[in-house]
Design a protein around this motif. Structure first.
Motif, PDB file in Angstrom:
ATOM      1  N   SER A  15       7.520  -1.627 -11.004  1.00  0.00           N
ATOM      2  CA  SER A  15       6.130  -1.826 -10.610  1.00  0.00           C
ATOM      3  C   SER A  15       5.374  -0.501 -10.717  1.00  0.00           C
ATOM      4  O   SER A  15       5.983   0.571 -10.708  1.00  0.00           O
ATOM      5  CB  SER A  15       6.056  -2.376  -9.187  1.00  0.00           C
ATOM      6  OG  SER A  15       6.634  -1.451  -8.306  1.00  0.00           O
ATOM      7  N   PRO A  16       4.049  -0.559 -10.784  1.00  0.00           N
ATOM      8  CA  PRO A  16       3.276   0.677 -10.875  1.00  0.00           C
ATOM      9  C   PRO A  16       3.501   1.578  -9.664  1.00  0.00           C
ATOM     10  O   PRO A  16       3.630   1.114  -8.542  1.00  0.00           O
ATOM     11  CB  PRO A  16       1.820   0.204 -10.920  1.00  0.00           C
ATOM     12  CG  PRO A  16       1.874  -1.220 -11.271  1.00  0.00           C
ATOM     13  CD  PRO A  16       3.196  -1.734 -10.833  1.00  0.00           C
ATOM     14  N   ALA A  17       3.540   2.878  -9.922  1.00  0.00           N
ATOM     15  CA  ALA A  17       3.745   3.845  -8.841  1.00  0.00           C
ATOM     16  C   ALA A  17       2.911   5.079  -9.129  1.00  0.00           C
ATOM     17  O   ALA A  17       2.256   5.175 -10.158  1.00  0.00           O
ATOM     18  CB  ALA A  17       5.223   4.204  -8.747  1.00  0.00           C
ATOM     19  N   GLY A  18       2.940   6.012  -8.211  1.00  0.00           N
ATOM     20  CA  GLY A  18       2.255   7.289  -8.412  1.00  0.00           C
ATOM     21  C   GLY A  18       0.749   7.149  -8.365  1.00  0.00           C
ATOM     22  O   GLY A  18       0.182   6.654  -7.394  1.00  0.00           O
ATOM     23  N   TYR A  20      -0.276  -2.095 -16.845  1.00  0.00           N
ATOM     24  CA  TYR A  20       0.329  -3.170 -17.635  1.00  0.00           C
ATOM     25  C   TYR A  20      -0.313  -3.308 -19.012  1.00  0.00           C
ATOM     26  O   TYR A  20       0.363  -3.628 -19.988  1.00  0.00           O
ATOM     27  CB  TYR A  20       0.267  -4.491 -16.872  1.00  0.00           C
ATOM     28  CG  TYR A  20       1.194  -4.514 -15.681  1.00  0.00           C
ATOM     29  CD1 TYR A  20       2.561  -4.368 -15.852  1.00  0.00           C
ATOM     30  CD2 TYR A  20       0.706  -4.654 -14.393  1.00  0.00           C
ATOM     31  CE1 TYR A  20       3.421  -4.368 -14.765  1.00  0.00           C
ATOM     32  CE2 TYR A  20       1.560  -4.664 -13.303  1.00  0.00           C
ATOM     33  CZ  TYR A  20       2.915  -4.521 -13.502  1.00  0.00           C
ATOM     34  OH  TYR A  20       3.773  -4.521 -12.428  1.00  0.00           O
ATOM     35  N   GLY A  21      -1.603  -3.064 -19.111  1.00  0.00           N
ATOM     36  CA  GLY A  21      -2.271  -3.114 -20.417  1.00  0.00           C
ATOM     37  C   GLY A  21      -1.790  -2.014 -21.342  1.00  0.00           C
ATOM     38  O   GLY A  21      -1.566  -2.245 -22.537  1.00  0.00           O
ATOM     39  N   GLY A  22      -1.612  -0.815 -20.789  1.00  0.00           N
ATOM     40  CA  GLY A  22      -1.111   0.293 -21.601  1.00  0.00           C
ATOM     41  C   GLY A  22       0.311   0.049 -22.074  1.00  0.00           C
ATOM     42  O   GLY A  22       0.646   0.297 -23.239  1.00  0.00           O
ATOM     43  N   LEU A  23       1.153  -0.447 -21.192  1.00  0.00           N
ATOM     44  CA  LEU A  23       2.528  -0.741 -21.589  1.00  0.00           C
ATOM     45  C   LEU A  23       2.590  -1.907 -22.577  1.00  0.00           C
ATOM     46  O   LEU A  23       3.417  -1.914 -23.489  1.00  0.00           O
ATOM     47  CB  LEU A  23       3.387  -1.036 -20.365  1.00  0.00           C
ATOM     48  CG  LEU A  23       3.744   0.174 -19.523  1.00  0.00           C
ATOM     49  CD1 LEU A  23       4.510  -0.250 -18.279  1.00  0.00           C
ATOM     50  CD2 LEU A  23       4.540   1.174 -20.324  1.00  0.00           C
ATOM     51  N   ALA A  50      -7.762  -2.562 -10.781  1.00  0.00           N
ATOM     52  CA  ALA A  50      -7.964  -1.938 -12.094  1.00  0.00           C
ATOM     53  C   ALA A  50      -6.801  -1.035 -12.505  1.00  0.00           C
ATOM     54  O   ALA A  50      -6.385  -1.075 -13.663  1.00  0.00           O
ATOM     55  CB  ALA A  50      -9.274  -1.162 -12.119  1.00  0.00           C
ATOM     56  N   PRO A  51      -6.214  -0.220 -11.624  1.00  0.00           N
ATOM     57  CA  PRO A  51      -5.077   0.606 -12.051  1.00  0.00           C
ATOM     58  C   PRO A  51      -3.877  -0.217 -12.510  1.00  0.00           C
ATOM     59  O   PRO A  51      -3.169   0.167 -13.428  1.00  0.00           O
ATOM     60  CB  PRO A  51      -4.733   1.425 -10.805  1.00  0.00           C
ATOM     61  CG  PRO A  51      -5.983   1.461 -10.027  1.00  0.00           C
ATOM     62  CD  PRO A  51      -6.658   0.155 -10.288  1.00  0.00           C
TER      63      PRO A  51
END
Length: 108
Positions: free
Chosen positions: A34-37, A52-55, A46-47
């Motif tokens: 999952s997203p972190a940092g 997920y969009g970038g990956l 939005a983050p």
């Protein structure tokens, strides 16, 4: 990849290999981490979309790179040698992005 710099016949193999590794690492991050940092410090959804969009874009780029190495370059290796090397150099940026986001975390 180092051999592909000098030997044009190695470019398709390097493109396919790096494209598959790039796609697999990006998809593994999408599924298992999952997203972190920085993505948690900002508020809102939005983050997460950026993460997920970038990956997803990296995974699509990796699949496109592998298909380029499989379909286009082997037909005329000498003619596409420069384009294949350029794609290999450009694929280093998404690879660094995936590793910076924890691309090897799924190997634990």
């Amino acid at each position: 990849m180092a051999e592909a710099r000098r030997d044009p016949s190695r470019v398709p193999v390097a493109l396919i290999w790096l494209g598959v590794v790039l796609s697999a690492a990006a998809l593994a991050l999408i599924v298992f981490k999952s997203p972190a940092g920085v993505f948690l410090r900002l508020h809102g959804s939005a983050p997460g979309y950026v993460y997920y969009g970038g990956l997803g874009a990296v995974a699509i780029f990796g699949l496109a790179e592998a298909s380029f190495g499989y379909w286009v370059v082997p037909r005329d290796v000498d003619g596409w040698h420069a384009a294949g090397k350029t794609v290999l150099w450009l694929s280093l940026f998404p690879l660094v992005l995936v590793f910076a986001l924890g691309g090897l975390a799924f190997l634990k």
